[in-house]
Design an enzyme around this catalytic site. Structure first.
Site, short mmCIF file in Angstrom:
data_model
loop_
_atom_site.label_atom_id
_atom_site.label_comp_id
_atom_site.label_asym_id
_atom_site.label_seq_id
_atom_site.Cartn_x
_atom_site.Cartn_y
_atom_site.Cartn_z
N CYS A 129 -2.30 3.09 8.99
CA CYS A 129 -3.33 2.14 8.53
C CYS A 129 -4.52 2.08 9.48
O CYS A 129 -5.64 1.79 9.08
CB CYS A 129 -2.76 0.73 8.45
SG CYS A 129 -1.36 0.53 7.38
N HIS A 166 0.87 -1.19 0.00
CA HIS A 166 0.00 0.00 0.00
C HIS A 166 0.91 1.23 0.00
O HIS A 166 1.96 1.23 0.64
CB HIS A 166 -0.84 0.07 1.29
CG HIS A 166 -2.13 -0.68 1.24
ND1 HIS A 166 -2.65 -1.32 2.36
CD2 HIS A 166 -3.03 -0.87 0.25
CE1 HIS A 166 -3.80 -1.88 2.04
NE2 HIS A 166 -4.05 -1.62 0.77
N1 ARG Z 1 -3.95 -6.90 6.52
C1 ARG Z 1 -4.35 -5.69 5.91
C2 ARG Z 1 -4.28 -5.85 4.40
O1 ARG Z 1 -3.40 -6.54 3.94
C3 ARG Z 1 -3.48 -4.56 6.36
C4 ARG Z 1 -3.92 -3.25 5.83
C5 ARG Z 1 -2.98 -2.15 6.14
N2 ARG Z 1 -3.53 -0.93 5.76
C6 ARG Z 1 -2.87 0.04 5.18
N3 ARG Z 1 -3.46 1.16 4.93
N4 ARG Z 1 -1.66 -0.13 4.75
O2 ARG Z 1 -5.08 -5.32 3.69
#
Ligand code: ARG
Length: 703
Positions: free
Chosen positions: A264, A168
């Site tokens: 996150c 991300h």
């Molecule tokens: N386990 C979640 C996923 O893989 C973690 C999300 C993390 N969020 C972020 N904005 N980076 O989607």
């Protein structure tokens, strides 16, 4: 507390690592402690409450990642673009977030189905509100970016993520107030890094090291001068402090197990709109058509890979699969690229694979005049070996003199367009050169499946050919040499001195004598060593019969050069009976034209060696005209030179002991190239034997 700033969080009541959708989750299923997670989350919650208002959304069972509210959507002013999760594991969160946004009165936009976008996890506003940085490559699709620009009325800058640990954008990129940027450059491709450097001046870029990056230092919440994160190295803290930021560390290790941290776990839901900024995006799309044995030949895979590897994205608009074994398929693919440059790179690769614009879409290529002789306009289209056609006045015009690395010049001959491949140095003022990628197509033969399988079996597949394979290739080459000769065709040989050193000279001589060679291309050295061997019995001073160095032999080749110079040319030395055998002798005797192209390391040179390289290139090209087959024998320099001048459709056989040379030459993406990794002397001896077999009926009976 700046009460105008609000965040959305979701308590970790149902948080756990239940599945694996990013590399951090691997090996961590059910390994996080709920108690510790709750404690860490509470701490973050309190830290933020000191700085802003924190709203809460009701946690839901069955969607453990809902704690990561950054992925709820992307907010700007009163508008929200709701997330469309890439992984089905998280899609269950969508209705709950939607409900929350609607209950707060936001205007909610939803992307088309199958167009993933993961909200503020992948889209970060410049903290001054000037533009939106949007990530793609893992979770969000590039095609979603134009929607963001349109709905949020803001400029969108697309960044491509390359490292799956930073899947991300918010895991490796954090715009800070004052125009600063905290980020981890290796997470992005080079094009994106250039874009970042263009928008953020060097003194505002805070690039971090991998050690900080894997502690999610970029996954930080920034409220004015406060930066909240899981953990930072002393060095990073010192750098941020010096720039006037206050770093608050709050451990979030339990959430790291799911691949998330401070940023996150939060979503900023108050993002002021700057009235003067408006929608714009450099993201471009265009549709192309492909036809052929798209699946069997792997053409479609190669095309889609080319798109993605270059930083673009695609959507297959339709695919019609040929039903019978021999029938071809066709596909229409929409290509999206983050910028015009990337689009041009992608499309030019697709053109090489035979993609064409949708029918009737383009009526004319783009052309620009040549202003300076020998210099093309920037952005000129670079030609390939494949037959090419260009669209002028709504018609496809075939390009003449096809070769690679040229430009296409268009002239009008009493009204009708003529397109020609030209080397840059040959461009003349006033000529029009094709620029960009519009209205260009290359014609790729659709081989039948049978043909293709056969070729795959006996040719290429790169790497080292096994001995049996060498024999097979020799059989095939011999057969084709015979065909070409009997049909009055043309075989051109390029040869390096290794042909002589490995004892191939006599075999090559025989090929010339028997009419299998119509032109010979090489350098000074092949001729010098051939003549040395035939006049003095040595090659570079080594006795070719006994394989030992001869006294004073290291001067032999200079003596030979001197002798030929005395007579004025190789032909004259033959005439005078000074040179009585060998490759050059046979060329002269059998009227086989040759061109020796000079180089910086040449001794002598021989009077026949052309030291003006432009003239030598021109002469090579002339001798290559109309060739049916080219035998490239152990000369990287001359073979690659020849490869560059030759259009697809001419069979090339490249023999070299060095696999790198063979791969480079045979890997022209065309079925006509054969690479043989072997000793060239041995190859020639096998070839001559095989040709003898083909000629003598008795031998045929004996085998
Ligand atoms: N386990 C979640 C996923 O893989 C973690 C999300 C993390 N969020 C972020 N904005 N980076 O989607």
């Amino acid at each position: 507390m700046s009460s105008s700033i609000r965040f959305l969080m979701c308590a970790p009541d149902h948080y756990d690592v239940d599945y694996v959708i990013n590399p951090w989750m691997e090996g961590n299923i059910h390994k996080s402690s709920r108690d510790r997670a709750v404690e860490q989350w509470q701490k973050l919650f309190h830290v933020l409450k000191e700085q802003a208002v924190v709203d809460l959304v009701q946690p839901q069972p069955g969607v453990p990642d809902m704690v990561f509210t950054a992925n709820a959507g992307l907010v700007l002013g009163e508008t929200v673009v709701l997330s469309r999760f890439f992984h089905k594991e998280r899609q269950g969160e969508e209705p709950f977030f939607k409900q929350w946004f609607e209950s707060k009165g936001y205007t909610v936009h939803e992307l088309p189905k199958d167009l993933p976008f993961e909200g503020a996890g992948d889209a970060l506003l410049d903290r001054e509100g000037r533009w939106l940085w949007a990530g793609y490559g893992f979770r969000s699709e590039l095609d979603s970016h134009p929607y963001l620009a349109k709905w949020l009325d803001i400029e969108v800058l697309s960044l491509r993520l390359m490292d799956e640990r930073f899947y991300h954008l918010d895991t490796c990129f954090c715009p800070l107030s004052g125009g600063y940027l905290l980020y981890y450059p290796p997470a992005f491709d080079s094009y994106s890094n250039r874009l970042i450097e263009m928008r953020v001046p060097a003194e505002k870029r805070i690039a971090i090291k991998e050690a900080d990056a894997v502690n999610f230092a970029c996954n930080a919440v920034n409220i004015d001068s406060v930066v909240v994160m899981n953990k930072a190295s002393d060095d990073l803290k010192a750098r941020l402090t010096k720039l006037g930021f206050r770093v608050i560390e709050t451990p979030l290790t339990e959430f790291l197990k799911a691949g998330g941290a401070a940023k996150c776990l939060t979503l900023r839901v108050t993002e002021p709109v700057r009235e003067e900024v408006h929608a714009s995006t450099p993201v471009e799309s265009r549709a192309v058509r492909m036809e052929g044995h798209l699946l069997d030949s792997g053409l479609i895979n190669r095309a889609l890979d080319a798109i993605v590897e270059n930083g673009g994205s695609f959507q297959v608009l339709n695919f019609s699969l040929g039903e019978q074994r021999q029938s071809t398929s066709s596909a229409e693919v929409k290509v999206t690229a983050p910028s015009r440059d990337v689009m041009e790179e992608i499309i030019s690769q697709l053109i090489d694979l035979g993609a064409v614009p949708r029918p009737q879409e383009v009526c004319d290529v783009n052309m620009e005049p040549v202003h300076q002789a020998g210099v093309a306009p920037d952005d000129f289209y670079v030609t390939t070996i494949y037959p090419t056609e260009v669209r002028v006045n709504c018609e496809w015009v075939k390009v003449q003199n096809q070769r690679m690395d040229g430009a296409i010049a268009v002239t009008f001959n009493s009204g009708s367009p003529v397109a020609r491949c030209k080397l840059l140095r040959d461009l003349e003022v006033g000529e029009h050169v094709i620029v960009g990628i519009e209205g260009i197509r290359t014609i790729r033969k659709t081989e039948s499946r049978e043909q293709r399988n056969k070729q795959e079996f006996s040719f290429m597949s790169a790497g080292v050919s096994s001995e049996r394979r060498v024999e097979l290739v020799v059989e095939q080459v011999a057969w084709e040499l015979r065909q070409v000769r009997d049909q009055g065709g043309k075989v051109v040989v390029t040869a390096g001195p290794v042909v002589i050193h490995t004892g191939g000279g006599e075999h090559l001589s025989q090929l010339i004598r028997q009419g299998y060679v119509q032109a010979l291309l090489g350098g000074n050295a092949i001729a010098v060593h051939d003549i040395e061997q035939n006049m003095m019995g040595t090659s570079l001073g080594v006795d070719m019969k006994r394989g030992v160095a001869v006294q004073g032999g290291h001067r032999h080749h200079l003596k030979v050069i001197n002798t030929i110079r005395r007579y004025g040319s190789i032909a004259k030395a033959v005439e005078q009976g000074v040179l009585q055998s060998g490759v050059m002798y046979e060329c002269v005797r059998n009227n086989v034209p040759f061109c020796l192209a000079g180089s910086i390391r040449d001794d002598g040179p021989l009077p026949d060696t052309e030291m003006d390289l432009i003239k030598a290139q021109t002469e090579y090209a002339r001798l290559l005209q109309g060739a049916d087959m080219i035998l490239m024998l152990s000369s990287m320099l001359h073979s690659i030179g020849v490869g560059n001048m030759t259009a697809a459709g001419v069979k090339m056989v490249c023999v070299d002991i060095n696999p790198a040379v063979v791969t480079k030459l045979s890997d022209r993406g065309s079925v006509e190239s054969v690479g043989v990794v072997t000793d060239v002397g041995l190859f020639l001896s096998l070839l001559v034997q095989q040709l003898d077999k083909l000629t003598s009926p008795y031998h045929l009976v004996q085998v």
